[in-house]
Scaffold this motif. Structure first.
Motif, PDB file in Angstrom:
ATOM      1  N   GLN A  98      44.097  39.925  30.756  1.00  0.00           N
ATOM      2  CA  GLN A  98      43.381  40.173  29.507  1.00  0.00           C
ATOM      3  C   GLN A  98      43.368  38.930  28.635  1.00  0.00           C
ATOM      4  O   GLN A  98      44.070  37.946  28.896  1.00  0.00           O
ATOM      5  CB  GLN A  98      44.075  41.303  28.738  1.00  0.00           C
ATOM      6  N   ILE A 118      41.232  45.534  28.728  1.00  0.00           N
ATOM      7  CA  ILE A 118      42.171  44.981  29.703  1.00  0.00           C
ATOM      8  C   ILE A 118      41.577  45.203  31.090  1.00  0.00           C
ATOM      9  O   ILE A 118      41.134  46.305  31.414  1.00  0.00           O
ATOM     10  CB  ILE A 118      43.557  45.653  29.603  1.00  0.00           C
ATOM     11  N   GLN A 145      38.186  48.516  33.828  1.00  0.00           N
ATOM     12  CA  GLN A 145      38.608  47.959  32.553  1.00  0.00           C
ATOM     13  C   GLN A 145      39.107  49.091  31.663  1.00  0.00           C
ATOM     14  O   GLN A 145      38.546  50.190  31.677  1.00  0.00           O
ATOM     15  CB  GLN A 145      37.456  47.217  31.869  1.00  0.00           C
TER      16      GLN A 145
END
Length: 213
Positions: free
Chosen positions: A92, A150, A165
């Motif tokens: 991330q 993330i 994600q």
């Protein structure tokens, strides 16, 4: 899935009770965590420290800047069984929206105390947990940003590998994010972490497709 069954599933999912979501309808067994693009910043610089605490870097005394958060959850298969020993590869942006990647040329600062990348495994009953910082939004161009998220890859022999994600609830940029808005409400719920009563603590469950023998 019927409208009522879908509402039941999302209600249980939002409450963090995935077992209840599966029990709500047999058709819910076909629901999987949605896939998403990898993005341009998958880590390419080797690093030794890949543990579940991204707020510290081994060998350095400082801690990552930004709001520290914890995300915990479980991995399930499409029939509702927990799955142990799943490799979770996650990365991330830091709190400033900067990836620790040579191709990220934005003006945001690199945080040398932020680990940026972790590879962990689900344990007993498919449980996992990691500590990180709330990711900053990063610029797509002068007029728009990607909403905080993330990246995660989940893999285990005998299961379809998943690239997805994780998003955060009620963030104002969600409604302006092209990738997030392409998903249905049900898919968005499956990709969004859920708050708990603990401050800066979230729950997130993954649903993988088991490969038939």
């Amino acid at each position: 899935m019927s409208h009522n069954s879908r509402r039941h599933f999302i209600k249980n999912l939002a409450a963090g009770t995935l077992a209840g979501a599966f029990a709500g309808t047999a058709q819910a067994q076909t629901l999987l965590t949605p896939r998403e693009m990898e993005g341009p910043y998958y880590p390419i610089t080797p690093q030794k420290d890949q543990d579940a605490d991204l707020t510290r870097v081994a060998g350095k005394s400082g801690v990552a800047q930004g709001t520290h958060i914890e995300i915990a959850g479980q991995v399930f298969d499409h029939e509702g069984n927990t799955v142990e020993d799943v490799t979770l590869d996650l990365w991330q942006a830091n709190a400033f929206g900067k990836y620790h990647h040579p191709h990220d040329t934005s003006d945001a600062p690199v945080d040398e105390h932020f680990q940026a990348w972790a590879i962990i495994q689900s344990g007993k009953q498919g449980r996992f947990r990691f500590k990180t910082v709330f990711p900053g939004a990063y610029p797509l161009n002068a007029a728009s940003q990607r909403t905080p998220h993330i990246h995660l890859k989940a893999s285990k022999l005998g299961y379809d590998s998943l690239l997805t994600q994780l998003y955060f609830p009620d963030h104002p940029l969600n409604q302006k994010d092209g990738l997030f808005m392409r998903k249905s409400a049900q898919e968005q719920a499956l990709m969004t972490v859920r708050r708990t009563e603990r401050e800066n603590h979230y729950l997130y469950n993954l649903i993988l497709q088991k490969i038939p023998l």
